[in-house]
Design a protein around this motif. Sequence first.
Motif, PDB file in Angstrom:
ATOM      1  N   PRO A  52       0.834  -1.201   0.000  1.00  0.00           N
ATOM      2  CA  PRO A  52       0.000   0.000   0.000  1.00  0.00           C
ATOM      3  C   PRO A  52       0.872   1.256   0.000  1.00  0.00           C
ATOM      4  N   GLN A  53       0.438   2.243  -0.777  1.00  0.00           N
ATOM      5  CA  GLN A  53       1.167   3.500  -0.851  1.00  0.00           C
ATOM      6  C   GLN A  53       0.818   4.354   0.365  1.00  0.00           C
ATOM      7  N   PRO A  54       1.769   5.055   0.938  1.00  0.00           N
ATOM      8  CA  PRO A  54       1.453   5.911   2.078  1.00  0.00           C
ATOM      9  C   PRO A  54       0.575   7.076   1.637  1.00  0.00           C
ATOM     10  N   LEU A  55      -0.311   7.489   2.530  1.00  0.00           N
ATOM     11  CA  LEU A  55      -1.217   8.583   2.224  1.00  0.00           C
ATOM     12  C   LEU A  55      -0.463   9.903   2.245  1.00  0.00           C
ATOM     13  N   GLY A  56      -0.766  10.737   1.275  1.00  0.00           N
ATOM     14  CA  GLY A  56      -0.154  12.050   1.213  1.00  0.00           C
ATOM     15  C   GLY A  56      -1.032  13.072   1.917  1.00  0.00           C
ATOM     16  N   PRO A  57      -0.638  14.312   1.898  1.00  0.00           N
ATOM     17  CA  PRO A  57      -1.458  15.345   2.529  1.00  0.00           C
ATOM     18  C   PRO A  57      -2.751  15.551   1.724  1.00  0.00           C
ATOM     19  N   PRO A  58      -3.823  16.022   2.353  1.00  0.00           N
ATOM     20  CA  PRO A  58      -5.077  16.217   1.620  1.00  0.00           C
ATOM     21  C   PRO A  58      -4.936  17.354   0.609  1.00  0.00           C
ATOM     22  N   HIS A  59      -5.813  17.315  -0.385  1.00  0.00           N
ATOM     23  CA  HIS A  59      -5.808  18.379  -1.395  1.00  0.00           C
ATOM     24  C   HIS A  59      -6.241  19.700  -0.770  1.00  0.00           C
ATOM     25  N   ASP A  60      -5.910  20.802  -1.434  1.00  0.00           N
ATOM     26  CA  ASP A  60      -6.237  22.124  -0.893  1.00  0.00           C
ATOM     27  C   ASP A  60      -7.734  22.391  -0.869  1.00  0.00           C
ATOM     28  N   ASP A  61      -8.491  21.793  -1.794  1.00  0.00           N
ATOM     29  CA  ASP A  61      -9.906  22.116  -1.879  1.00  0.00           C
ATOM     30  C   ASP A  61     -10.783  21.211  -1.007  1.00  0.00           C
ATOM     31  N   VAL A  62     -10.194  20.399  -0.147  1.00  0.00           N
ATOM     32  CA  VAL A  62     -10.975  19.548   0.734  1.00  0.00           C
ATOM     33  C   VAL A  62     -11.374  20.360   1.957  1.00  0.00           C
ATOM     34  N   ILE A  63     -12.680  20.386   2.224  1.00  0.00           N
ATOM     35  CA  ILE A  63     -13.193  21.116   3.378  1.00  0.00           C
ATOM     36  C   ILE A  63     -13.924  20.122   4.260  1.00  0.00           C
ATOM     37  N   ILE A  64     -13.549  20.090   5.494  1.00  0.00           N
ATOM     38  CA  ILE A  64     -14.212  19.212   6.445  1.00  0.00           C
ATOM     39  C   ILE A  64     -15.176  20.078   7.244  1.00  0.00           C
ATOM     40  N   ALA A  65     -16.455  19.806   7.034  1.00  0.00           N
ATOM     41  CA  ALA A  65     -17.482  20.620   7.693  1.00  0.00           C
ATOM     42  C   ALA A  65     -17.866  19.966   9.008  1.00  0.00           C
ATOM     43  N   LYS A  66     -18.106  20.805  10.006  1.00  0.00           N
ATOM     44  CA  LYS A  66     -18.538  20.304  11.298  1.00  0.00           C
ATOM     45  C   LYS A  66     -20.051  20.354  11.333  1.00  0.00           C
ATOM     46  N   THR A  67     -20.633  19.232  11.633  1.00  0.00           N
ATOM     47  CA  THR A  67     -22.089  19.164  11.720  1.00  0.00           C
ATOM     48  C   THR A  67     -22.482  18.929  13.163  1.00  0.00           C
ATOM     49  N   GLU A  68     -23.668  19.392  13.495  1.00  0.00           N
ATOM     50  CA  GLU A  68     -24.154  19.185  14.849  1.00  0.00           C
ATOM     51  C   GLU A  68     -24.930  17.888  14.894  1.00  0.00           C
ATOM     52  N   THR A  69     -24.780  17.200  15.988  1.00  0.00           N
ATOM     53  CA  THR A  69     -25.523  15.956  16.153  1.00  0.00           C
ATOM     54  C   THR A  69     -26.941  16.296  16.596  1.00  0.00           C
ATOM     55  N   PRO A  70     -27.924  15.610  16.035  1.00  0.00           N
ATOM     56  CA  PRO A  70     -29.312  15.882  16.441  1.00  0.00           C
ATOM     57  C   PRO A  70     -29.531  15.438  17.876  1.00  0.00           C
ATOM     58  N   GLY A  71     -30.477  16.089  18.532  1.00  0.00           N
ATOM     59  CA  GLY A  71     -30.793  15.760  19.914  1.00  0.00           C
ATOM     60  C   GLY A  71     -31.582  14.452  19.983  1.00  0.00           C
ATOM     61  N   ARG A  72     -31.927  14.068  21.164  1.00  0.00           N
ATOM     62  CA  ARG A  72     -32.689  12.831  21.347  1.00  0.00           C
ATOM     63  C   ARG A  72     -34.119  13.063  20.884  1.00  0.00           C
ATOM     64  N   PRO A  73     -34.673  12.135  20.146  1.00  0.00           N
ATOM     65  CA  PRO A  73     -36.065  12.310  19.723  1.00  0.00           C
ATOM     66  C   PRO A  73     -36.999  12.152  20.911  1.00  0.00           C
ATOM     67  N   GLU A  74     -38.077  12.920  20.868  1.00  0.00           N
ATOM     68  CA  GLU A  74     -39.053  12.834  21.935  1.00  0.00           C
ATOM     69  C   GLU A  74     -40.249  12.058  21.418  1.00  0.00           C
ATOM     70  N   TYR A  75     -40.636  11.057  22.158  1.00  0.00           N
ATOM     71  CA  TYR A  75     -41.753  10.203  21.807  1.00  0.00           C
ATOM     72  C   TYR A  75     -42.942  10.560  22.697  1.00  0.00           C
TER      73      TYR A  75
END
Length: 120
Positions: free
Chosen positions: A94-117
Amino acid sequence: MEINTLILGVATLLFAVALIALLVWAFKTFFGKSGGSTRRAPEKRLTVVETAEVDSKRTLYLLRRDDVEHLVMIGGPVDVVVETGIRWRPQPQPQPLGPPHDDVIIAKTETPGRPEYPKS
């Protein structure tokens, strides 16, 4: 001739034979193998790659000879060659992983709360 003299003579003879054998062994061990000889041990051509139990009596063996693999089932009433002539190709490294490309954006998402039944 006395018995003590005879026992002493036999013991001396056995001691001399044991000493000569020890000297021959020491000479072969220290000077026999590396004394100018560059002979290498032959490469192993046959290896057991993998085994798998079929049942309590039979076992599958994947054997490799040179660059060819053979699947053999041993045990039971007869031994069977299941498949032969399997070409073996080494897995690519396996080839070693290089650094990510410049146009890669990692977005932070919020986790949904607990559903209410609804309570019943």
